[in-house]
Scaffold this motif. Structure first.
Motif, PDB file in Angstrom:
ATOM      1  N   LEU A   1      -6.014  -9.169  -5.149  1.00 22.35           N
ATOM      2  CA  LEU A   1      -4.949  -7.955  -6.283  1.00 22.35           C
ATOM      3  C   LEU A   1      -4.223  -8.514  -6.474  1.00 22.35           C
ATOM      4  O   LEU A   1      -2.895  -8.454  -6.908  1.00 22.35           O
ATOM      5  N   ARG A   2      -3.529  -9.960  -6.270  1.00 18.73           N
ATOM      6  CA  ARG A   2      -2.355 -11.142  -6.627  1.00 18.73           C
ATOM      7  C   ARG A   2      -2.374 -11.055  -7.578  1.00 18.73           C
ATOM      8  O   ARG A   2      -3.154 -12.262  -8.096  1.00 18.73           O
ATOM      9  N   PRO A   3      -1.811 -11.354  -8.828  1.00 16.50           N
ATOM     10  CA  PRO A   3      -1.508 -11.198  -9.982  1.00 16.50           C
ATOM     11  C   PRO A   3      -0.767 -13.064 -10.093  1.00 16.50           C
ATOM     12  O   PRO A   3      -0.872 -13.881 -11.031  1.00 16.50           O
ATOM     13  N   GLU A   4      -0.131 -13.604  -9.007  1.00 10.50           N
ATOM     14  CA  GLU A   4       0.709 -14.615  -9.296  1.00 10.50           C
ATOM     15  C   GLU A   4      -0.681 -16.364  -8.714  1.00 10.50           C
ATOM     16  O   GLU A   4      -0.804 -15.688  -7.620  1.00 10.50           O
ATOM     17  N   THR A   5      -0.700 -17.258  -9.583  1.00 11.34           N
ATOM     18  CA  THR A   5      -1.777 -18.098  -8.883  1.00 11.34           C
ATOM     19  C   THR A   5      -1.370 -18.312  -7.778  1.00 11.34           C
ATOM     20  O   THR A   5      -2.710 -18.825  -7.348  1.00 11.34           O
TER      21      THR A   5
ATOM     22  N   SER B   1      -2.556 -16.060  -5.202  1.00  7.52           N
ATOM     23  CA  SER B   1      -3.723 -15.248  -4.900  1.00  7.52           C
ATOM     24  C   SER B   1      -4.435 -16.607  -4.150  1.00  7.52           C
ATOM     25  O   SER B   1      -5.068 -16.899  -3.193  1.00  7.52           O
ATOM     26  N   ASP B   2      -4.558 -18.586  -4.602  1.00  5.17           N
ATOM     27  CA  ASP B   2      -5.003 -19.557  -4.305  1.00  5.17           C
ATOM     28  C   ASP B   2      -4.785 -19.473  -2.858  1.00  5.17           C
ATOM     29  O   ASP B   2      -6.183 -20.107  -2.060  1.00  5.17           O
ATOM     30  N   GLY B   3      -3.409 -19.643  -2.470  1.00  2.00           N
ATOM     31  CA  GLY B   3      -3.321 -19.274  -1.138  1.00  2.00           C
ATOM     32  C   GLY B   3      -3.665 -18.605  -0.461  1.00  2.00           C
ATOM     33  O   GLY B   3      -3.960 -19.000   0.769  1.00  2.00           O
ATOM     34  N   GLU B   4      -3.690 -16.975  -0.441  1.00  2.52           N
ATOM     35  CA  GLU B   4      -4.565 -16.102   0.010  1.00  2.52           C
ATOM     36  C   GLU B   4      -5.781 -16.553   0.126  1.00  2.52           C
ATOM     37  O   GLU B   4      -6.306 -16.785   1.475  1.00  2.52           O
ATOM     38  N   TYR B   5      -6.553 -17.409  -0.593  1.00  2.00           N
ATOM     39  CA  TYR B   5      -7.800 -17.584  -0.607  1.00  2.00           C
ATOM     40  C   TYR B   5      -7.920 -18.899   0.356  1.00  2.00           C
ATOM     41  O   TYR B   5      -9.277 -18.612   0.919  1.00  2.00           O
TER      42      TYR B   5
ATOM     43  N   GLY C   1      -1.317  -7.577  -1.865  1.00  2.00           N
ATOM     44  CA  GLY C   1      -0.820  -7.870  -3.443  1.00  2.00           C
ATOM     45  C   GLY C   1       0.384  -6.997  -3.165  1.00  2.00           C
ATOM     46  O   GLY C   1       0.463  -6.615  -2.153  1.00  2.00           O
ATOM     47  N   PRO C   2       1.894  -7.003  -4.762  1.00  6.39           N
ATOM     48  CA  PRO C   2       2.461  -6.568  -4.639  1.00  6.39           C
ATOM     49  C   PRO C   2       2.713  -5.029  -5.040  1.00  6.39           C
ATOM     50  O   PRO C   2       3.285  -5.018  -4.992  1.00  6.39           O
ATOM     51  N   GLY C   3       1.330  -4.841  -5.326  1.00  5.43           N
ATOM     52  CA  GLY C   3       1.067  -3.320  -6.163  1.00  5.43           C
ATOM     53  C   GLY C   3       1.201  -2.401  -4.558  1.00  5.43           C
ATOM     54  O   GLY C   3       1.617  -2.368  -3.700  1.00  5.43           O
ATOM     55  N   CYS C   4       2.006  -0.854  -5.159  1.00  6.62           N
ATOM     56  CA  CYS C   4       1.423   0.253  -4.327  1.00  6.62           C
ATOM     57  C   CYS C   4       0.590   1.273  -5.071  1.00  6.62           C
ATOM     58  O   CYS C   4       1.071   1.631  -5.929  1.00  6.62           O
ATOM     59  N   VAL C   5      -0.343   1.812  -3.851  1.00  9.52           N
ATOM     60  CA  VAL C   5      -1.231   2.657  -4.340  1.00  9.52           C
ATOM     61  C   VAL C   5      -0.057   3.613  -4.413  1.00  9.52           C
ATOM     62  O   VAL C   5      -0.675   4.797  -4.909  1.00  9.52           O
TER      63      VAL C   5
END
Length: 244
Positions: free
Chosen positions: A9-13, A16-20, A61-65
């Protein structure tokens, strides 16, 4: 062998790559054992069948439900719509699921529990988690210490245990650190894939996202590297080993 579906869910590449990479490392997974989808840029295929996967892993991710709909970007809405669209089948069929941080908000909101910023937010830190009585009987936690450190950093949190869920882990600052729906649907408020290096990268990436005073970034990085956080990754690896 079926792969795991990894939804990010992370828009920062770089984040996102680091999390993966962290999910692969801490989960003991090979790339060939995963099907990775970055929901910020790629839709879930129309013909996707959850029967083709050993389980589903949802990152943070940086979003909030809990953010008001009119404040969410089109991308935030698209990401949430995609993952919420899978939750009825996951929970109805008890499909193996591990939701990390954002993933616990997704699960709780889907189940009708309140998610918000009123209580239980936690600054970036390593917090002491306590295994509950229900947690001691759970396959992912059995035999682990009653208390251990886990990395957290979140603005919203589950405000009440979703109906029908087992309460597995708690901390003094946030009671719902890990929950389970039915037998196979798990979610953590902490980051089971994180270590000091992972959090250093995220601190640098998200220092202007309201999690902390940007002037504190170097101190937070030093604090994270000073902590010995080893048990959460064992939970993630047990999830993988149980369902692969």
């Amino acid at each position: 062998m079926k792969p795991f579906l990894v939804l990010q869910l992370r828009p920062e590449t770089d984040a996102s790559d680091g999390e993966y990479e962290a999910l692969l490392d801490k989960g003991g997974l090979e790339r060939s054992e995963t099907h990775r989808i970055r929901l910020d840029r790629d839709p879930i295929p129309a013909d996707l069948s959850l029967d083709d996967y050993a389980g589903v892993i949802v990152g943070g991710g940086p979003g909030c439900v809990s953010d008001p709909e009119d404040t969410k970007s089109d991308m935030d809405k698209r990401i949430e719509d995609a993952i919420f669209g899978l939750m009825p089948e996951i929970t109805d069929r008890d499909i193996p699921y591990m939701g990390c941080c954002y993933g616990i908000g997704i699960l709780a909101a889907h189940l009708g529990a309140p998610v918000g910023k009123d209580r239980y937010s936690e600054p970036i830190s390593a917090v002491q988690c306590h295994v509950t009585e229900q947690g001691r009987a759970d396959a992912l936690l059995a035999g682990l210490p009653d208390d251990f450190l886990a990395f957290v950093g979140h603005k919203e949190a589950v405000q009440a245990l979703p109906e029908g869920c087992a309460h597995l882990l708690a901390s003094e600052t946030c009671p719902f650190q890990m929950i389970r729906h039915k037998d196979n649907v798990y979610a953590t408020q902490f980051h089971p894939e994180a270590d000091g290096a992972v959090f250093e990268q995220r601190i640098r990436i998200y220092k202007d996202h309201g999690y902390f005073d940007p002037a504190d970034a170097d101190r937070l990085i030093a604090d994270c590297h000073a902590q010995s956080v080893t048990m959460p990754e064992r939970i993630l690896r047990r999830f993988v080993e149980r369902y692969r």
